[in-house]
Design a protein around this motif. Structure first.
Motif, mmCIF file in Angstrom:
data_model
loop_
_atom_site.group_PDB
_atom_site.id
_atom_site.type_symbol
_atom_site.label_atom_id
_atom_site.label_comp_id
_atom_site.label_asym_id
_atom_site.label_seq_id
_atom_site.Cartn_x
_atom_site.Cartn_y
_atom_site.Cartn_z
ATOM 1 N N ASN A 1 11.155 2.169 7.400
ATOM 2 C CA ASN A 1 11.621 3.332 7.491
ATOM 3 C C ASN A 1 10.850 4.390 6.717
ATOM 4 O O ASN A 1 10.885 5.536 7.276
ATOM 5 N N TYR A 2 10.589 4.146 5.474
ATOM 6 C CA TYR A 2 9.733 5.172 4.923
ATOM 7 C C TYR A 2 8.170 5.665 5.652
ATOM 8 O O TYR A 2 8.167 6.672 5.878
ATOM 9 N N ILE A 3 7.641 4.623 5.987
ATOM 10 C CA ILE A 3 6.491 4.848 7.092
ATOM 11 C C ILE A 3 6.871 5.520 8.214
ATOM 12 O O ILE A 3 6.050 6.595 8.487
ATOM 13 N N SER A 4 7.790 5.291 8.689
ATOM 14 C CA SER A 4 8.537 6.077 10.110
ATOM 15 C C SER A 4 8.730 7.636 9.826
ATOM 16 O O SER A 4 8.134 8.372 10.554
ATOM 17 N N ARG A 5 9.411 7.840 8.645
ATOM 18 C CA ARG A 5 9.611 9.011 8.265
ATOM 19 C C ARG A 5 8.281 9.846 7.959
ATOM 20 O O ARG A 5 8.255 10.887 8.337
ATOM 21 N N TRP A 6 7.636 9.354 7.424
ATOM 22 C CA TRP A 6 6.214 9.874 6.738
ATOM 23 C C TRP A 6 5.579 10.407 8.228
ATOM 24 O O TRP A 6 5.029 11.358 8.236
ATOM 25 N N LYS A 7 5.291 9.215 9.104
ATOM 26 C CA LYS A 7 4.457 9.456 10.108
ATOM 27 C C LYS A 7 5.421 10.585 11.067
ATOM 28 O O LYS A 7 4.477 11.517 11.673
ATOM 29 N N THR A 8 6.651 10.771 11.174
ATOM 30 C CA THR A 8 7.118 11.788 11.858
ATOM 31 C C THR A 8 6.914 13.143 11.311
ATOM 32 O O THR A 8 6.955 14.181 11.946
ATOM 33 N N GLY A 10 4.276 13.922 9.671
ATOM 34 C CA GLY A 10 2.638 14.268 9.509
ATOM 35 C C GLY A 10 2.134 13.587 8.302
ATOM 36 O O GLY A 10 0.925 14.202 8.245
ATOM 37 N N VAL A 11 2.771 12.790 7.432
ATOM 38 C CA VAL A 11 2.190 12.315 6.012
ATOM 39 C C VAL A 11 1.167 11.223 6.598
ATOM 40 O O VAL A 11 1.629 10.125 7.035
ATOM 41 N N ARG A 12 -0.168 11.135 6.273
ATOM 42 C CA ARG A 12 -0.810 10.133 6.684
ATOM 43 C C ARG A 12 -0.846 9.008 5.448
ATOM 44 O O ARG A 12 -0.158 9.611 4.223
ATOM 45 N N ALA A 13 -1.104 8.039 5.588
ATOM 46 C CA ALA A 13 -1.090 6.653 4.647
ATOM 47 C C ALA A 13 -1.816 7.171 3.417
ATOM 48 O O ALA A 13 -1.202 6.755 2.330
ATOM 49 N N ASP A 14 -2.845 7.651 3.199
ATOM 50 C CA ASP A 14 -3.615 8.177 2.074
ATOM 51 C C ASP A 14 -3.022 9.212 1.270
ATOM 52 O O ASP A 14 -3.188 9.351 0.191
ATOM 53 N N GLY A 25 9.666 3.978 -3.489
ATOM 54 C CA GLY A 25 8.590 4.874 -2.593
ATOM 55 C C GLY A 25 6.940 4.643 -2.943
ATOM 56 O O GLY A 25 6.262 4.279 -1.829
ATOM 57 N N TYR A 26 6.835 4.370 -4.014
ATOM 58 C CA TYR A 26 5.339 4.017 -4.407
ATOM 59 C C TYR A 26 5.199 2.526 -3.870
ATOM 60 O O TYR A 26 3.911 2.470 -3.277
ATOM 61 N N LEU A 27 6.064 1.465 -3.610
ATOM 62 C CA LEU A 27 5.885 0.322 -2.870
ATOM 63 C C LEU A 27 5.488 0.520 -1.451
ATOM 64 O O LEU A 27 4.653 0.192 -0.895
ATOM 65 N N ALA A 28 6.360 1.386 -1.105
ATOM 66 C CA ALA A 28 6.201 1.801 0.429
ATOM 67 C C ALA A 28 4.898 2.534 0.847
ATOM 68 O O ALA A 28 4.526 2.371 1.811
ATOM 69 N N ALA A 29 4.582 3.312 -0.058
ATOM 70 C CA ALA A 29 3.118 4.218 0.154
ATOM 71 C C ALA A 29 2.242 2.888 0.038
ATOM 72 O O ALA A 29 1.422 3.188 0.677
ATOM 73 N N MET A 30 2.277 1.921 -0.761
ATOM 74 C CA MET A 30 0.938 1.039 -0.602
ATOM 75 C C MET A 30 1.150 0.273 0.469
ATOM 76 O O MET A 30 0.236 -0.051 1.004
ATOM 77 N N ALA A 31 2.335 -0.160 0.985
ATOM 78 C CA ALA A 31 2.419 -0.969 2.052
ATOM 79 C C ALA A 31 2.042 -0.086 3.326
ATOM 80 O O ALA A 31 1.522 -0.628 4.222
ATOM 81 N N TYR A 32 2.269 1.153 3.303
ATOM 82 C CA TYR A 32 1.778 2.145 4.426
ATOM 83 C C TYR A 32 0.316 2.035 4.526
ATOM 84 O O TYR A 32 -0.356 2.062 5.599
#
Length: 83
Positions: A1-8, A10-14, A25-32
């Protein structure tokens, strides 16, 4: 869910770590980052990447956007809820 929202939005993985507010959220960013790396290694994209990469293409190459805008007057979207 975090990753999908970020991509929606325009937030890139880096850059995802800049948008976290807690440990989850930090764990989700690492997973992304790992997820994107796995996709790249497989030469694959997910549905959200189709939207994110198109947005990135148009932002970084306005001439491509202009060419597409000249080509199409209207775009019909089937299954819009999937976007």
């Amino acid at each position: 869910n975090y990753i999908s929202r970020w991509k929606t939005v325009g937030v890139r993985a880096d850059d995802a770590a800049d948008f976290v507010e807690d440990d989850r959220g930090y764990l989700a960013a690492m997973a992304y980052r790992k997820y994107q790396s796995s996709l790249r290694a497989a030469g694959a994209v997910d549905f959200d990447d189709l939207l994110l990469l198109t947005r990135q293409l148009f932002e970084e190459h306005p001439e491509v956007l202009e060419r597409q805008q000249e080509r199409f007057d209207h775009v019909q979207i089937d299954e819009y809820q999937d976007t």
